[in-house]
Design a protein around this motif. Structure first.
Motif, PDB file in Angstrom:
ATOM      1  N   UNK A   6     -72.616  73.083 -65.155  1.00  0.00           N
ATOM      2  CA  UNK A   6     -72.033  74.319 -65.677  1.00  0.00           C
ATOM      3  C   UNK A   6     -70.507  74.226 -65.692  1.00  0.00           C
ATOM      4  N   UNK A   7     -69.879  74.861 -66.668  1.00  0.00           N
ATOM      5  CA  UNK A   7     -68.431  74.720 -66.824  1.00  0.00           C
ATOM      6  C   UNK A   7     -67.623  75.776 -66.081  1.00  0.00           C
ATOM      7  N   UNK A   8     -66.339  75.511 -65.957  1.00  0.00           N
ATOM      8  CA  UNK A   8     -65.332  76.487 -65.548  1.00  0.00           C
ATOM      9  C   UNK A   8     -65.700  77.351 -64.369  1.00  0.00           C
ATOM     10  N   UNK A   9     -65.750  78.636 -64.603  1.00  0.00           N
ATOM     11  CA  UNK A   9     -65.947  79.577 -63.514  1.00  0.00           C
ATOM     12  C   UNK A   9     -67.345  79.435 -62.897  1.00  0.00           C
ATOM     13  N   UNK A  10     -68.272  78.823 -63.638  1.00  0.00           N
ATOM     14  CA  UNK A  10     -69.626  78.628 -63.109  1.00  0.00           C
ATOM     15  C   UNK A  10     -69.814  77.225 -62.523  1.00  0.00           C
ATOM     16  N   UNK A  60     -69.447  75.839 -59.730  1.00  0.00           N
ATOM     17  CA  UNK A  60     -70.146  75.689 -58.451  1.00  0.00           C
ATOM     18  C   UNK A  60     -71.576  76.228 -58.490  1.00  0.00           C
ATOM     19  N   UNK A  61     -72.027  76.644 -59.646  1.00  0.00           N
ATOM     20  CA  UNK A  61     -73.437  77.030 -59.791  1.00  0.00           C
ATOM     21  C   UNK A  61     -74.239  75.744 -59.940  1.00  0.00           C
ATOM     22  N   UNK A  94     -75.389  72.298 -52.071  1.00  0.00           N
ATOM     23  CA  UNK A  94     -74.264  73.109 -51.615  1.00  0.00           C
ATOM     24  C   UNK A  94     -72.950  72.427 -51.969  1.00  0.00           C
ATOM     25  N   UNK A  95     -72.087  73.109 -52.750  1.00  0.00           N
ATOM     26  CA  UNK A  95     -70.801  72.497 -53.111  1.00  0.00           C
ATOM     27  C   UNK A  95     -69.886  72.342 -51.905  1.00  0.00           C
ATOM     28  N   UNK A  96     -70.272  72.940 -50.776  1.00  0.00           N
ATOM     29  CA  UNK A  96     -69.445  72.849 -49.568  1.00  0.00           C
ATOM     30  C   UNK A  96     -69.833  71.651 -48.709  1.00  0.00           C
ATOM     31  N   UNK A 127     -57.910  70.519 -56.874  1.00  0.00           N
ATOM     32  CA  UNK A 127     -58.887  70.796 -57.934  1.00  0.00           C
ATOM     33  C   UNK A 127     -58.689  69.846 -59.130  1.00  0.00           C
ATOM     34  N   UNK A 178     -56.757  76.657 -46.252  1.00  0.00           N
ATOM     35  CA  UNK A 178     -57.899  76.564 -47.168  1.00  0.00           C
ATOM     36  C   UNK A 178     -57.676  75.447 -48.186  1.00  0.00           C
ATOM     37  N   UNK A 227     -58.196  72.137 -46.697  1.00  0.00           N
ATOM     38  CA  UNK A 227     -59.611  71.778 -46.666  1.00  0.00           C
ATOM     39  C   UNK A 227     -60.033  71.227 -48.029  1.00  0.00           C
ATOM     40  N   UNK A 228     -59.575  71.866 -49.107  1.00  0.00           N
ATOM     41  CA  UNK A 228     -59.920  71.364 -50.447  1.00  0.00           C
ATOM     42  C   UNK A 228     -59.382  69.949 -50.666  1.00  0.00           C
TER      43      UNK A 228
END
Ligand SMILES: Cc1cc2nc3c(=O)[nH]c(=O)nc-3n(C[C@H](O)[C@H](O)[C@H](O)COP(=O)(O)OP(=O)(O)OC[C@H]3O[C@@H](n4cnc5c(N)ncnc54)[C@H](O)[C@@H]3O)c2cc1C
Ligand code: SF4
Ligand code: SF4
Lengths: 113, 597
Positions: free
Chosen positions: B196-200, B202-203, B207-209, B439, B490, B493-494
């Motif tokens: 999924x692109x852009x704002x989605x 991490x959908x 787990x993206x974490x 990012x 934060x 962490x990224x």
């Protein structure tokens, strides 16, 4: 993706040491702004796990699907109770559907397939 | 640097970590146990949203050996039998234990858990993670939430003597010294461009974490890693990334192509089997598309709307946004007359040992190749199809061995230069900010992996030429790490999330390049070596990175326990066209279930 805090409802969890949504987000994405209301650092980071949605004691958080996935938003609210979680899905025409999911303790009877 | 000491240190308070903490405290009250967790144990890791099934469980009549046979067949023979058997023997006891802690598990009239698949049972797991986290907290273990682990600390005697981390709230460094360390930080998501692109973006499924931190720490520490080339790629409902099994099993929906024909059967019948392996389900979907008969769907036409509501409720306790997308589909059905078939497709590849083979190379006690370090769950390799219950089983096996070891050793000293070097490395993006936001580097990494290392954009396939480019670009990307910038803890962490992803990606490409055959379609798909070669490649491909960054590849033999399994033929287009109808033995014919998870 999408969680949105209703600042009218958010009360920073009253006197709790750490606000619930800030505590529970698995990506550590929630924080309290200077005005004392919760916010997410960046919706692109959100996994849509709804942990914050369920745990908020004032139901201030809704989850929304972004336009890049569905043309117009469906919304989700939730509320964690002792043994179950209650959910409300608001559809694009405004209709609201309610669901319950058992969460702890004795399971309900499920007819076998 | 803040410091603390303990006997057993558990890094990652997820499924494995929480159970490990409780087991350690129950078995050894005299030992000091610390859990280091980057988020908060109540909702961290893969289980944050909940899960609706336990996917590794021995039903009545099943044994560890029968479970092993199922795993060996599904992974085309390359499996660690010792790990799978010891894990399987522990499964049901651990599931019962978590049920005692409050997890609701529905039963049939005879008191048996409800069957969802060959090794899968239904649960009501929305609150599974808080149940585990609260138990871990109550066990007497010290839980250090919001500490992001960054590196293993190696003692003067060469043993792993502790772990470095930093507070994700203040950025302050911490060193926890320990006698024995268990790593259970999960697998690696976010290596590839997501579906999924852009704002989605991490959908995604995993787990993206879970950014592969534990794998990266081991790689940098010189631990032996196995089978990274066995990437796990979920077959999912498009966009929603919801598991297809839920719909396939509860609603009886079939996988159909654009002509409305069910297509799985066609592939496995010609192969003489009755069901397909997990990866071939995805591969068949791709082949249909390639043959001009795509896209493929799960057929929901004619599904009972009441049953559909049940599925939506089930999604709410594991993948809430999928429940929203299904509700939207149901809305269209109400206004348009009939439920439309939902499109299915593959997601982005992950390195995850709970579903696949990849991770630390461990022994039956779950010791890694580094003395003083154990591994369990998604970070550990060699035994696929562990899932949540397998992570609990491995945690318990590891902890029992760690307790004995901790009683026999002392904490070894760690020299000051190492501590100072790690402090500098970790804090650099905050103290001497560079010009590259994390990012952006992550996007660069994901683009390179997608295009040159078999991402979604390449239909998962690759050849040596692309891998050479991947290697080149990853080297350049790694050189940019020194320019990362952060202004908050934060963002720090990224920065480390992307550093860890780069480290894992580089090792992954070496593995992909080493295995010169195609053993697991889609997961490991070489265009230049499209055939499976059992005479040469029925081996584990392992890797060890040395201090200077060079990666040494090692092959390890498959040691088969006394079980008899016939491997399925590859669901290969060519084989199918030739209609080679060699009948496999009755054993291989035994029913293999739909893919869980
Ligand atoms: C969407 C999804 C659905 C699933 N559904 C099912 C299912 O239905 N049934 C089933 O049996 N299994 C299911 N699984 C698999 C199961 O959840 C995993 O196999 C299991 O959680 C693995 O346990 P783990 O402890 O290895 O990893 P996790 O449970 O993910 O725990 C890893 C922990 O390490 C922490 N961590 C990561 N990096 C660091 C760091 N640098 N420092 C400190 N801490 C760190 C994380 O925050 C997390 O708490 C599913 C997985 C996913 C992703
Ligand atoms: S949990 Fe709800 S009330 Fe508490 S801080 Fe978050 S949004 Fe506000
Ligand atoms: S939905 Fe999950 S990932 Fe997103 S902000 Fe809430 S708790 Fe964090």
């Amino acid at each position: 993706m999408g969680i949105f805090v209703d600042e009218e409802r958010c009360n920073r969890c009253g006197t709790a040491d750490e606000p619930m949504c800030v505590r529970d987000c698995p990506g550590d994405l929630m924080f309290i702004k200077e005005n004392g209301k919760a916010a997410i650092v960046d919706n692109r980071e959100c996994w849509d796990c709804a942990a914050c949605v369920k745990v908020c004691p004032t139901q201030a958080i809704t989850m929304q699907l972004p336009t890049s996935l569905v043309v117009r938003g469906v919304q989700l609210r939730g509320r964690a109770m002792k043994h179950k979680t209650e959910w409300r899905i608001r559809l694009r025409d405004g209709e609201v559907k309610g669901y319950e999911t058992p969460s702890t303790g004795k399971p309900p009877f499920v007819p076998s397939l | 640097m803040n410091e603390r000491e303990c006997d057993l240190l558990i890094v990652g308070g997820g499924a494995a970590g929480c159970v490990a903490a409780v087991e350690a405290r129950e078995q050894a009250q005299d030992l000091d146990v610390v859990v280091m967790e980057k988020a908060h144990v109540y909702r961290s890791g893969c289980l944050a949203a909940g899960i609706s099934a336990i996917n590794a469980f021995l039903h009545e009549g099943e044994t560890p050996e029968s479970f092993l046979r199922y795993v060996v067949r599904d992974t085309h023979g390359v499996v660690r039998d010792d790990l799978t058997l010891t894990m399987a023997a522990e499964l049901n006891a651990q599931v019962r234990r978590i049920e005692d802690w409050g997890l609701p598990i529905p039963k049939d009239e005879r008191g048996r858990p409800l069957r969802r698949g060959r090794a899968s049972i239904k649960i009501f797991g929305e609150r599974l993670k808080p149940i585990l986290g609260k138990r871990a907290e109550a066990s007497g273990a010290t839980i250090l939430n919001r500490v992001n682990a960054t590196a293993l600390a190696i003692g003067d005697d060469g043993r792993v003597a502790g772990v470095f981390g930093f507070s994700t709230r203040t950025g302050e460094m911490l060193l926890v010294r320990a006698k024995c360390v268990l790593i259970c930080t999960g697998g690696a998501a976010g290596l590839y461009r997501p579906s999924n692109p852009g704002v989605a973006s991490h959908r995604m499924w995993y787990s993206p974490f879970n950014t592969g931190a534990g794998l990266s720490m081991g790689i940098r520490g010189g631990a032996e890693m196995t089978s990274f080339e066995f990437r796990f790629i979920p077959l999912r409902i498009k966009d929603a990334v919801a598991p297809t099994g839920e719909i396939a099993q509860w609603l009886g929906a079939q996988q159909i192509n654009a002509r409305g024909e069910p297509y799985l059967e066609k592939y496995y019948q010609r192969l003489g089997g009755r069901s397909m392996t997990t990866q071939d389900r995805l591969y068949a979907t791709l082949l249909e598309k390639r043959a001009g008969r795509g896209p493929c769907y799960l057929d929901l036409r004619g599904v009972n709307p009441r049953r559909l509501e049940g599925t939506i409720a089930s999604y709410l306790s594991m993948a809430p946004s999928s429940a929203m997308i299904m509700s939207d589909e149901a809305y269209y059905a109400r206004t348009g007359g009939e439920m439309a078939p939902v499109e299915i497709t593959g997601g982005e590849p992950h390195v995850v040992g709970g579903h696949g083979l990849s991770g630390y190379w461990i022994d039956p006690q779950r010791r890694t190749s580094l003395p003083g370090l154990w591994a369990a769950g998604d970070v550990a390799g060699g035994s696929p199809k562990k899932y949540a219950s397998g992570a609990w089983a491995e945690a318990v096996i590891a902890v029992r061995d760690m307790i004995e070891a901790a009683r026999a050793v002392d904490r070894s000293p760690i020299d000051a230069a190492q501590i100072e070097a790690e402090r500098r490395r970790v804090q650099r993006p905050l103290r001497e900010p560079g010009s590259v936001p994390p990012r952006e580097l992550e996007e660069r990494l994901q683009k390179v992996m997608d295009e040159y290392a078999g991402g979604i954009g390449q239909h998962y396939a690759y050849a040596e030429g692309e891998l050479a480019l991947a290697r080149l670009h990853l080297e350049r990307i790694e050189a940019e790490v020194g320019a990362l910038t952060a202004s908050t803890p934060f963002e720090l962490m990224q920065c480390h999330d992307v550093v860890d992803r780069i480290t894992v990606a580089r090792q992954l490409v070496e593995h992909m390049s080493h295995r010169k055959e195609t053993r697991w379609h889609c997961y490991q798909e070489r265009l230049d070596f499209p055939e499976r070669d059992d005479t040469r490649w029925r081996v584990f491909v392992n890797s060890i990175r040395s201090a200077d960054g060079a990666v040494r590849m090692v092959e390890r033999p498959v040691e088969r326990a006394q079980i008899d399994v016939q491997l399925p033929p590859l669901a290969d287009g060519a084989v199918i066209r030739r209609r080679r109808n060699r009948r496999p033995s009755a054993r291989a014919n035994s029913r293999v279930p739909k893919a869980p998870g």
